[in-house]
Design an enzyme around this catalytic site. Structure first.
Site, mmCIF file in Angstrom:
data_model
loop_
_atom_site.group_PDB
_atom_site.id
_atom_site.type_symbol
_atom_site.label_atom_id
_atom_site.label_comp_id
_atom_site.label_asym_id
_atom_site.label_seq_id
_atom_site.Cartn_x
_atom_site.Cartn_y
_atom_site.Cartn_z
ATOM 1 N N LEU A 40 0.855 -1.181 0.000
ATOM 2 C CA LEU A 40 0.000 0.000 0.000
ATOM 3 C C LEU A 40 0.890 1.230 0.000
ATOM 4 O O LEU A 40 1.122 1.853 1.018
ATOM 5 C CB LEU A 40 -0.925 -0.037 1.217
ATOM 6 C CG LEU A 40 -1.870 -1.251 1.229
ATOM 7 C CD1 LEU A 40 -2.580 -1.358 2.568
ATOM 8 C CD2 LEU A 40 -2.871 -1.143 0.108
ATOM 9 N N GLN A 42 2.872 4.940 -0.987
ATOM 10 C CA GLN A 42 2.513 6.330 -0.712
ATOM 11 C C GLN A 42 1.705 6.948 -1.833
ATOM 12 O O GLN A 42 0.747 7.688 -1.578
ATOM 13 C CB GLN A 42 3.782 7.151 -0.451
ATOM 14 C CG GLN A 42 4.750 7.220 -1.619
ATOM 15 C CD GLN A 42 5.896 8.187 -1.388
ATOM 16 O OE1 GLN A 42 5.785 9.073 -0.548
ATOM 17 N NE2 GLN A 42 6.984 8.011 -2.095
ATOM 18 N N LEU A 43 2.028 6.662 -3.084
ATOM 19 C CA LEU A 43 1.309 7.283 -4.179
ATOM 20 C C LEU A 43 -0.074 6.672 -4.365
ATOM 21 O O LEU A 43 -1.019 7.358 -4.744
ATOM 22 C CB LEU A 43 2.116 7.181 -5.477
ATOM 23 C CG LEU A 43 3.344 8.080 -5.526
ATOM 24 C CD1 LEU A 43 4.156 7.818 -6.787
ATOM 25 C CD2 LEU A 43 2.950 9.543 -5.451
ATOM 26 N N ASP A 64 -6.225 -4.101 -4.331
ATOM 27 C CA ASP A 64 -4.947 -4.742 -4.086
ATOM 28 C C ASP A 64 -5.198 -6.237 -4.068
ATOM 29 O O ASP A 64 -6.351 -6.683 -4.096
ATOM 30 C CB ASP A 64 -4.377 -4.278 -2.743
ATOM 31 C CG ASP A 64 -2.872 -4.474 -2.637
ATOM 32 O OD1 ASP A 64 -2.355 -5.380 -3.310
ATOM 33 O OD2 ASP A 64 -2.219 -3.728 -1.887
ATOM 34 N N ARG A 66 -3.838 -7.906 -1.555
ATOM 35 C CA ARG A 66 -3.684 -8.188 -0.135
ATOM 36 C C ARG A 66 -4.802 -7.519 0.663
ATOM 37 O O ARG A 66 -5.382 -6.536 0.214
ATOM 38 C CB ARG A 66 -2.334 -7.687 0.383
ATOM 39 C CG ARG A 66 -1.137 -8.330 -0.283
ATOM 40 C CD ARG A 66 0.138 -7.938 0.434
ATOM 41 N NE ARG A 66 0.268 -6.487 0.553
ATOM 42 C CZ ARG A 66 1.043 -5.898 1.460
ATOM 43 N NH1 ARG A 66 1.709 -6.623 2.330
ATOM 44 N NH2 ARG A 66 1.140 -4.581 1.499
ATOM 45 N N ASP A 82 -5.697 -8.217 -9.417
ATOM 46 C CA ASP A 82 -4.321 -8.669 -9.645
ATOM 47 C C ASP A 82 -3.875 -8.198 -11.023
ATOM 48 O O ASP A 82 -4.562 -8.439 -12.019
ATOM 49 C CB ASP A 82 -4.266 -10.199 -9.565
ATOM 50 C CG ASP A 82 -2.855 -10.750 -9.668
ATOM 51 O OD1 ASP A 82 -1.982 -10.062 -10.225
ATOM 52 O OD2 ASP A 82 -2.633 -11.876 -9.190
ATOM 53 N N ILE A 83 -2.720 -7.553 -11.079
ATOM 54 C CA ILE A 83 -2.241 -6.962 -12.325
ATOM 55 C C ILE A 83 -2.049 -7.978 -13.447
ATOM 56 O O ILE A 83 -2.144 -7.652 -14.616
ATOM 57 C CB ILE A 83 -0.916 -6.210 -12.083
ATOM 58 C CG1 ILE A 83 -0.612 -5.285 -13.236
ATOM 59 C CG2 ILE A 83 0.233 -7.152 -11.805
ATOM 60 C CD1 ILE A 83 0.555 -4.373 -12.988
ATOM 61 N N TYR A 171 13.959 -0.932 -13.397
ATOM 62 C CA TYR A 171 12.923 0.078 -13.164
ATOM 63 C C TYR A 171 12.989 1.167 -14.228
ATOM 64 O O TYR A 171 11.984 1.523 -14.845
ATOM 65 C CB TYR A 171 13.106 0.663 -11.771
ATOM 66 C CG TYR A 171 12.174 1.789 -11.403
ATOM 67 C CD1 TYR A 171 10.796 1.607 -11.399
ATOM 68 C CD2 TYR A 171 12.671 3.045 -11.018
ATOM 69 C CE1 TYR A 171 9.940 2.633 -11.040
ATOM 70 C CE2 TYR A 171 11.817 4.067 -10.647
ATOM 71 C CZ TYR A 171 10.457 3.857 -10.662
ATOM 72 O OH TYR A 171 9.608 4.876 -10.300
ATOM 73 N N LYS A 175 10.397 2.017 -17.407
ATOM 74 C CA LYS A 175 9.736 3.313 -17.540
ATOM 75 C C LYS A 175 9.975 3.939 -18.917
ATOM 76 O O LYS A 175 9.081 4.566 -19.480
ATOM 77 C CB LYS A 175 10.202 4.252 -16.422
ATOM 78 C CG LYS A 175 9.610 3.917 -15.064
ATOM 79 C CD LYS A 175 8.095 3.932 -15.089
ATOM 80 C CE LYS A 175 7.473 3.694 -13.735
ATOM 81 N NZ LYS A 175 5.989 3.692 -13.781
#
Length: 349
Positions: A40, A42-43, A64, A66, A82-83, A171, A175
């Site tokens: 969970l 911050q954004l 989420d 979870r 779930d993604i 990462y 992006k």
């Protein structure tokens, strides 16, 4: 129909949050905001809260894989998603008549380097699901990018919107892939894709989520709690930063900007740029007894040394009127006020 844009929604892996926002305002505009930085993050929570203030509590669905903590569960509608479950994601878009999608699901820089295969699945396969469902259902899609989308051969001071991008983290690579795929879908399928390259984001009410810039959040936790802070970057490591309120406001502003005002699909945004030493000096003005030491993490330092020192965000300011509110003194005061009051409540309890 794998050859055409397929329906797919992105969510994250076991560690990732997705926030879904469905606006049922008079204009019948329906939004799903998907957010994550490993749990969970911050954004995710911040974006859901920000959008609920604008569009109403019941018009934002947070999701989420979870079970959420109680305060998150009680803050508004929450569902499982779930993604990598393509069918489930498509059902959510159709059943909620989504028109806007904010997709944040990703493993951040340092965490991604520790688990490249998971980062590849979440950051890239998940993105493909998002792009396909957005194109098929005519969504307006926001995907955040990052200072990590640049590499050691990019100009660093300042870094313009358009320049060489050769990141050396999964990462960052993911992006750059997102930026290029979003622009491709814009030209190929007419997808209304919008993207901002975020600097390091600092939030008062969240824990660090595994990013290279997390020291700038952790210092406030440690300063108030222990009076000591050990930084994992060199004291002279300069990086662009932003307070989360500015970040969330910029995100909504670019999504609301008229299409004709946008000269590009991906923009830099910035607010301030500082080093760990400069941040510590500002904190010391409020907590003179704070002890700051440095124990450099070579992995995170190498990542930081390949990133921009300053962002050139002149195009965002010119095209859609971006303007930040928080500079370093305001940031430090806000963060310490939050953590100081939080600490006093804990002591009272």
């Amino acid at each position: 129909r794998r050859g055409a844009p397929k329906a797919g929604w992105a969510f994250c892996s076991a560690r990732c949050l997705r926030a879904a926002c469905v606006s049922r305002a008079a204009a019948a505009q329906h939004l799903w905001a998907a957010a994550s930085e490993g749990g969970l993050g911050q954004l995710g929570v911040g974006l859901a809260s920000f959008l609920r203030k604008r569009f109403g509590k019941d018009n934002v669905i947070l999701s989420d894989i979870r079970k959420p903590p109680e305060h998150v569960f009680l803050s508004g509608p929450f569902i499982y998603s779930d993604i990598l479950d393509y069918k489930n994601l498509r059902e959510i878009v159709v059943n909620n008549r989504i028109t806007w999608l904010f997709h944040y699901s990703a493993l951040l820089s340092a965490v991604g380097e520790a688990n490249v295969s998971l980062a590849r699945a979440v950051n890239i396969t998940g993105l493909h699901n998002v792009l396909d469902v957005a194109a098929e259902h005519g969504l307006r899609l926001f995907v955040p990018s990052t200072i990590g989308a640049f590499g050691p051969t990019s100009p660093r001071n300042p870094t313009p919107d358009l320049c060489i991008q050769r990141p050396r983290t999964i990462y960052g690579v993911s992006k750059v892939h997102a930026e290029l795929m979003g622009e491709y879908y814009y030209y190929r399928y007419g997808l209304d894709f919008r993207c901002l390259r975020y600097p390091g984001i600092i939030s008062a009410d969240s824990q660090p989520g595994g990013g290279t810039t997390d020291y700038a959040v952790q210092i406030f936790h440690e300063a108030v709690k222990n009076g000591r802070f050990e930084c994992n970057l060199r004291p002279d490591t300069r990086l662009p930063m932003m307070y989360i309120h500015d970040c969330l406001r910029a995100t909504l502003e670019v999504m609301e900007a008229p299409a004709e005002s946008l000269s590009m699909r991906t923009y830099n945004i910035s607010a301030m740029s500082f080093t760990p030493a400069e941040l510590a000096q500002e904190v010391l003005k409020h907590i003179p007894e704070l002890q700051v030491t440095y124990n450099v993490d070579p992995v995170r330092q190498a990542i930081a040394d390949s990133w921009p020192m300053n962002f050139d965000d002149s195009n965002a300011r010119k095209d859609w009127g971006w303007k930040h509110d928080f500079d370093l003194p305001e940031l430090v005061t806000t963060m310490l006020n939050f953590h100081g009051s939080e600490s006093r409540v804990a002591q009272a309890n």
